[in-house]
Design an enzyme around this catalytic site. Sequence first.
Site, PDB file in Angstrom:
ATOM      1  N   LYS A   1       0.804  -1.216   0.000  1.00 49.70           N
ATOM      2  CA  LYS A   1       0.000   0.000   0.000  1.00 49.70           C
ATOM      3  C   LYS A   1       0.845   1.278   0.000  1.00 49.70           C
ATOM      4  O   LYS A   1       0.333   2.349  -0.294  1.00 49.70           O
ATOM      5  CB  LYS A   1      -0.948   0.001   1.196  1.00 49.70           C
ATOM      6  CG  LYS A   1      -1.968  -1.149   1.178  1.00 49.70           C
ATOM      7  CD  LYS A   1      -2.869  -1.100  -0.040  1.00 49.70           C
ATOM      8  CE  LYS A   1      -3.964  -2.157   0.042  1.00 49.70           C
ATOM      9  NZ  LYS A   1      -4.874  -2.097  -1.115  1.00 49.70           N
ATOM     10  N   ASP A   2       2.134   1.157   0.310  1.00 47.89           N
ATOM     11  CA  ASP A   2       3.012   2.327   0.181  1.00 47.89           C
ATOM     12  C   ASP A   2       2.970   2.877  -1.242  1.00 47.89           C
ATOM     13  O   ASP A   2       3.032   4.081  -1.470  1.00 47.89           O
ATOM     14  CB  ASP A   2       4.462   1.951   0.494  1.00 47.89           C
ATOM     15  CG  ASP A   2       4.719   1.749   1.971  1.00 47.89           C
ATOM     16  OD1 ASP A   2       3.764   1.840   2.769  1.00 47.89           O
ATOM     17  OD2 ASP A   2       5.881   1.491   2.330  1.00 47.89           O
TER      18      ASP A   2
END
Length: 342
Positions: free
Chosen positions: A45-46
């Site tokens: 999700k970064d």
Amino acid sequence: MAGTYNNVLELINNTPLVRLNKVTEGMKGEFFAKLECYNPGHSTKDRIALHIIENAEKQGILKPGSTIVETTSGNTGFSIAMVSIIKGYKCILAVSDKTKPEKVSFLKAMGAKVFLCPANVPASDPRSYYEVAKRIARNIPDSFYVNQYFNKENTRSHYLTTGPEIWEQTQGRITHLIGCTGTGGTLTGAAQFLKEKNPKVKIIGVDAVGSVLKKYFDTGELDPNEICPYQIEGLGKNLIPEALDFSVIDEYVKVSDEPSAYATRELALKEGMMVGYTSGACLTATRHVEDRFDNDSVVVLVFPDHGSRYMTKVFSDDWMKTQGFIESKLNGLETHAIIEKI
């Protein structure tokens, strides 16, 4: 200076691809794990947090002092909070109460304000984390709602990064990509790129028992009767995300809580990979479709996050017992999962 970075955001992307050896023994082909826990926020999700926020900055939506609001099961929230710290934004998160306490603690430690919402309600219910996040964003001036489930930039971030990385790391030899779908951005964004390079690459999506995604893929019907509680976080949905591009998926596989939990532990015990619950789900799905592979297959499994966020869940004997899992015998792991008393 050479070898240094200006901030942690420069560490996002370019995660390693690591061969799986013992957990795929006896299966035809070569198997590799895309270890997204090597991102600085320990999850895939970064990628979307950085891409979506920087895209909003370019459009003039985000300005100094703005508030970023999002719906999350934990990982996206952590990534958004991390990016917000570096870029100077406030962060408010609506979180499902299925999310374990350690994940919520992570979010708070990163300075996020957290609203805990019931998981087992319809997406349209005003108490759902979708509706709570929308309401917060409407009521706070100068706020930006990331809306990862319906934001096509979620998918595009993986088209621009994850897909090209996998293609290069396999030297274009990849034959199958297998990944869990929540928002669907990771799997289908990468798939869009890989299909452009080689339309013969097979994309296998993983869904949870209790989620609507596989049946929708198979029939085009969103069946509310499919919805029931399950424990795997970040996998499956009770709605159809627009970030999920069904057109690039070739097949869907359903997995359940128990074998996925044991597979997660097995990855730690046999491969030394401390990864999350969805990684175990991905491995379980791969085993379900092993007859799709031959000796020339090059199979990439996306492992989305780190196991440290599941220490009171799949890596806890007490939690496993409360689920009725610990008595099960799967791959002989029950002998490893219980601490010996001396």
